[in-house]
Design a protein around this motif. Structure first.
Motif, PDB file in Angstrom:
ATOM      1  N   MET A   1       0.588  -1.215   0.000  1.00  0.00           N
ATOM      2  CA  MET A   1      -0.145   0.169   0.238  1.00  0.00           C
ATOM      3  C   MET A   1       1.101   1.355   0.137  1.00  0.00           C
ATOM      4  O   MET A   1       2.079   1.516   0.843  1.00  0.00           O
ATOM      5  CB  MET A   1      -1.274   0.092   1.362  1.00  0.00           C
ATOM      6  N   LYS A   2       0.673   2.044  -1.039  1.00  0.00           N
ATOM      7  CA  LYS A   2       1.383   4.013  -1.031  1.00  0.00           C
ATOM      8  C   LYS A   2       1.381   3.649   0.445  1.00  0.00           C
ATOM      9  O   LYS A   2      -0.377   4.383   1.093  1.00  0.00           O
ATOM     10  CB  LYS A   2       0.596   4.154  -1.984  1.00  0.00           C
ATOM     11  N   GLU A   3       2.246   4.876   0.693  1.00  0.00           N
ATOM     12  CA  GLU A   3       1.993   5.256   2.000  1.00  0.00           C
ATOM     13  C   GLU A   3       1.710   6.136   2.426  1.00  0.00           C
ATOM     14  O   GLU A   3       1.884   7.506   1.671  1.00  0.00           O
ATOM     15  CB  GLU A   3       3.732   5.686   2.854  1.00  0.00           C
ATOM     16  N   THR A   4       0.128   6.383   3.248  1.00  0.00           N
ATOM     17  CA  THR A   4       0.187   7.491   3.885  1.00  0.00           C
ATOM     18  C   THR A   4      -0.001   7.992   5.079  1.00  0.00           C
ATOM     19  O   THR A   4      -0.290   7.392   5.886  1.00  0.00           O
ATOM     20  CB  THR A   4      -1.713   7.380   3.057  1.00  0.00           C
ATOM     21  N   LYS A   5      -0.417   9.758   4.230  1.00  0.00           N
ATOM     22  CA  LYS A   5      -0.028  10.273   6.476  1.00  0.00           C
ATOM     23  C   LYS A   5      -1.167  10.865   6.690  1.00  0.00           C
ATOM     24  O   LYS A   5      -1.924  11.537   5.747  1.00  0.00           O
ATOM     25  CB  LYS A   5       1.040  10.725   6.161  1.00  0.00           C
ATOM     26  N   ALA A   6      -1.371  11.005   7.908  1.00  0.00           N
ATOM     27  CA  ALA A   6      -3.120  11.654   8.561  1.00  0.00           C
ATOM     28  C   ALA A   6      -1.727  13.010   9.857  1.00  0.00           C
ATOM     29  O   ALA A   6      -1.347  12.344  10.061  1.00  0.00           O
ATOM     30  CB  ALA A   6      -3.928  11.165   8.744  1.00  0.00           C
ATOM     31  N   LEU A   7      -3.028  13.868   9.633  1.00  0.00           N
ATOM     32  CA  LEU A   7      -2.670  14.549  10.913  1.00  0.00           C
ATOM     33  C   LEU A   7      -3.835  14.832  12.417  1.00  0.00           C
ATOM     34  O   LEU A   7      -4.704  14.670  11.348  1.00  0.00           O
ATOM     35  CB  LEU A   7      -2.250  16.001  10.137  1.00  0.00           C
ATOM     36  N   SER A   8      -3.664  14.355  12.807  1.00  0.00           N
ATOM     37  CA  SER A   8      -5.003  14.400  13.585  1.00  0.00           C
ATOM     38  C   SER A   8      -4.475  14.924  15.085  1.00  0.00           C
ATOM     39  O   SER A   8      -3.279  15.762  15.490  1.00  0.00           O
ATOM     40  CB  SER A   8      -4.652  12.918  14.684  1.00  0.00           C
ATOM     41  N   LEU A   9      -5.483  15.699  15.578  1.00  0.00           N
ATOM     42  CA  LEU A   9      -5.738  16.880  16.541  1.00  0.00           C
ATOM     43  C   LEU A   9      -5.994  16.450  17.771  1.00  0.00           C
ATOM     44  O   LEU A   9      -7.254  15.134  17.869  1.00  0.00           O
ATOM     45  CB  LEU A   9      -7.379  17.836  16.232  1.00  0.00           C
ATOM     46  N   PHE A  10      -4.452  16.183  18.412  1.00  0.00           N
ATOM     47  CA  PHE A  10      -4.637  15.559  19.905  1.00  0.00           C
ATOM     48  C   PHE A  10      -4.718  16.248  21.027  1.00  0.00           C
ATOM     49  O   PHE A  10      -3.821  16.757  21.522  1.00  0.00           O
ATOM     50  CB  PHE A  10      -3.465  14.405  19.714  1.00  0.00           C
ATOM     51  N   SER A  11      -5.565  16.054  21.940  1.00  0.00           N
ATOM     52  CA  SER A  11      -6.042  17.234  22.920  1.00  0.00           C
ATOM     53  C   SER A  11      -5.423  16.210  24.215  1.00  0.00           C
ATOM     54  O   SER A  11      -5.021  16.460  25.443  1.00  0.00           O
ATOM     55  CB  SER A  11      -7.485  16.943  23.484  1.00  0.00           C
ATOM     56  N   GLY A  12      -4.662  14.526  23.791  1.00  0.00           N
ATOM     57  CA  GLY A  12      -4.639  13.560  24.791  1.00  0.00           C
ATOM     58  C   GLY A  12      -6.123  12.939  25.102  1.00  0.00           C
ATOM     59  O   GLY A  12      -5.341  12.238  27.010  1.00  0.00           O
ATOM     60  N   GLY A  13      -6.891  13.750  25.623  1.00  0.00           N
ATOM     61  CA  GLY A  13      -8.028  12.933  25.987  1.00  0.00           C
ATOM     62  C   GLY A  13      -8.222  11.652  25.331  1.00  0.00           C
ATOM     63  O   GLY A  13      -7.623  10.728  24.134  1.00  0.00           O
ATOM     64  N   LEU A  14      -9.386  10.576  25.902  1.00  0.00           N
ATOM     65  CA  LEU A  14      -9.445   9.529  25.089  1.00  0.00           C
ATOM     66  C   LEU A  14     -10.033   9.695  23.761  1.00  0.00           C
ATOM     67  O   LEU A  14      -9.829   8.527  23.006  1.00  0.00           O
ATOM     68  CB  LEU A  14     -10.389   8.326  26.337  1.00  0.00           C
ATOM     69  N   ASP A  15     -10.913  10.016  23.464  1.00  0.00           N
ATOM     70  CA  ASP A  15     -11.339   9.738  22.520  1.00  0.00           C
ATOM     71  C   ASP A  15      -9.994  10.532  20.850  1.00  0.00           C
ATOM     72  O   ASP A  15     -10.228   9.647  19.849  1.00  0.00           O
ATOM     73  CB  ASP A  15     -12.629  11.171  22.474  1.00  0.00           C
ATOM     74  N   SER A  16      -9.341  11.611  22.141  1.00  0.00           N
ATOM     75  CA  SER A  16      -8.511  11.668  20.112  1.00  0.00           C
ATOM     76  C   SER A  16      -6.979  10.777  20.193  1.00  0.00           C
ATOM     77  O   SER A  16      -6.661  10.124  19.354  1.00  0.00           O
ATOM     78  CB  SER A  16      -7.813  13.491  20.139  1.00  0.00           C
ATOM     79  N   ILE A  17      -7.267  10.211  20.931  1.00  0.00           N
ATOM     80  CA  ILE A  17      -5.924   8.357  21.149  1.00  0.00           C
ATOM     81  C   ILE A  17      -6.662   7.587  20.681  1.00  0.00           C
ATOM     82  O   ILE A  17      -6.163   7.184  19.174  1.00  0.00           O
ATOM     83  CB  ILE A  17      -6.027   7.856  23.073  1.00  0.00           C
TER      84      ILE A  17
END
Ligand code: SF4
Length: 348
Positions: free
Chosen positions: A1-17
């Motif tokens: 698979m071609k490498e795909t990169k994403a950017l996550s908004l990480f608050s540190g809370g469980l949902d973002s984890i």
């Protein structure tokens, strides 16, 4: 698979984890961005390498820390979508963070954005119509994937292009946490922060202080407010003197140390050498006053409060010698304790 990169908004809370891990589990490289401001996550700046290591070892996530304080202080002046129950501009906060993350995508080579938002979880900012507004106003409509609720939402580019498998995304909704707890267990995550903690703008007491700083009768013009002002706002006891001077008084040794550390060149610091008591900081004492006599008056009041909150001697509070430093000069101010009925209405 071609490498795909994403950017996550990480608050540190469980949902973002969980949102981050869910996308990572599809073989996608995810850079988690943790934004900090004096209202949330600011302590992270004390030790960024240590924090990154902690997040990596606890949750298997690579996090980058980005300080957005300056723009955020501007946002608070007049958020387009208003405030929540307290001084929390949740909709504009999310729009701002997504806009900042979007700006970083090119540089990081990311193809899409991720958030841990769950449909219907919060009354104001996670309703379907609000989620749409957030997407629209941050310009992230097709590039924003919310993996935890994706099956309840319109397909995004990441799904359409086959970068992620929609079938493996989730359909969480509502306020319950049981789905999240179960998923956390699957990932072996047991030690995660309690929900909804950590943002002082959503705290009924602390956010009141912030709203007063931004109000029309504030001691500062909104454009003058700095990160240090906000950090000072969360320390100890706060007073606004009748002439408008702003003073912060430590409640304990930790507060006193913080005041000393945050004092700028134009602030006055006051404390008693001769007996235990609080430190006080008169903000912008060197520059805020047009008339030196007004500054002198407020320094005298500040000294009287230092004595008032100082330790009693044989059950009484005698006058005290208060050391006052301002712009490298140090002197002694002799002060009586200020009676409570005089200053009660000055407390912020
Ligand atoms: S609670 Fe605070 S950090 Fe969270 S969206 Fe609202 S303003 Fe932003």
């Amino acid at each position: 698979m071609k490498e795909t990169k994403a950017l996550s908004l990480f608050s540190g809370g469980l949902d973002s984890i969980l949102a981050t891990r869910l996308v990572m589990s599809q073989g996608i490289e995810v850079v988690a961005i943790q934004f900090v401001t004096p209202f949330f996550n600011y302590h992270v700046l004390d030790d960024i390498p240590g924090h990154k290591e902690k997040i990596r070892s606890k949750f298997g996530i690579d996090v980058e820390v980005v300080d957005i304080s300056k723009g955020y202080l501007e946002l608070l002046r007049n958020p387009a979508h208003g405030f929540g129950k307290n001084f929390n501009p949740c909709i504009d906060c999310k729009i701002y963070m997504l806009s900042r993350a979007k700006e970083m995508m090119d540089e990081l080579g990311a193809k899409f954005l991720i958030t841990g938002e769950v449909l219907g979880q919060r009354p104001m900012s996670q309703r379907r119509d609000t989620l749409n507004v957030i997407e629209r106003d941050s310009g992230s409509r097709s590039i924003l994937l919310r993996p935890l609720s994706a099956k309840l939402m319109v397909e995004t580019e990441a799904e359409r292009e086959g970068w992620v498998d929609r079938d493996k995304l989730l359909n969480f909704s509502g306020r319950g946490r049981s789905n999240q707890i179960r998923l956390a267990k699957e990932y072996g995550i047991t030690d995660f922060p309690a929900p909804a903690g950590g943002c002082t703008l959503a705290d009924p007491i602390l956010s009141r202080r912030v709203s007063q700083l931004y109000s029309e009768d504030s001691v500062l013009q909104p454009a003058e407010i700095t990160t240090t002002d906000v950090r000072l706002l969360f320390i100890g006891r706060q007073f606004v003197f009748p002439g408008g001077g702003w003073m912060i008084l430590g409640r304990d040794e930790r507060d006193n140390d913080q005041l000393e550390a945050l004092a700028g060149a134009e602030d006055a610091l006051l404390w008693m050498e001769e007996r235990p008591g609080p430190a006080a900081l008169l903000r912008r004492a060197a520059t805020w006053y047009d008339d030196p006599a007004d500054r002198e008056e407020d320094l005298q009041l500040a000294a009287s409060l230092v004595v008032r909150y100082g330790k009693k001697i044989a059950g009484t509070r005698p006058p005290g010698e208060v050391t006052c430093t301002l712009q490298g000069n140090s002197r002694i101010i002799i002060a009586d304790p200020l009676p409570d009925e005089v200053f009660r209405s000055w407390i912020l």
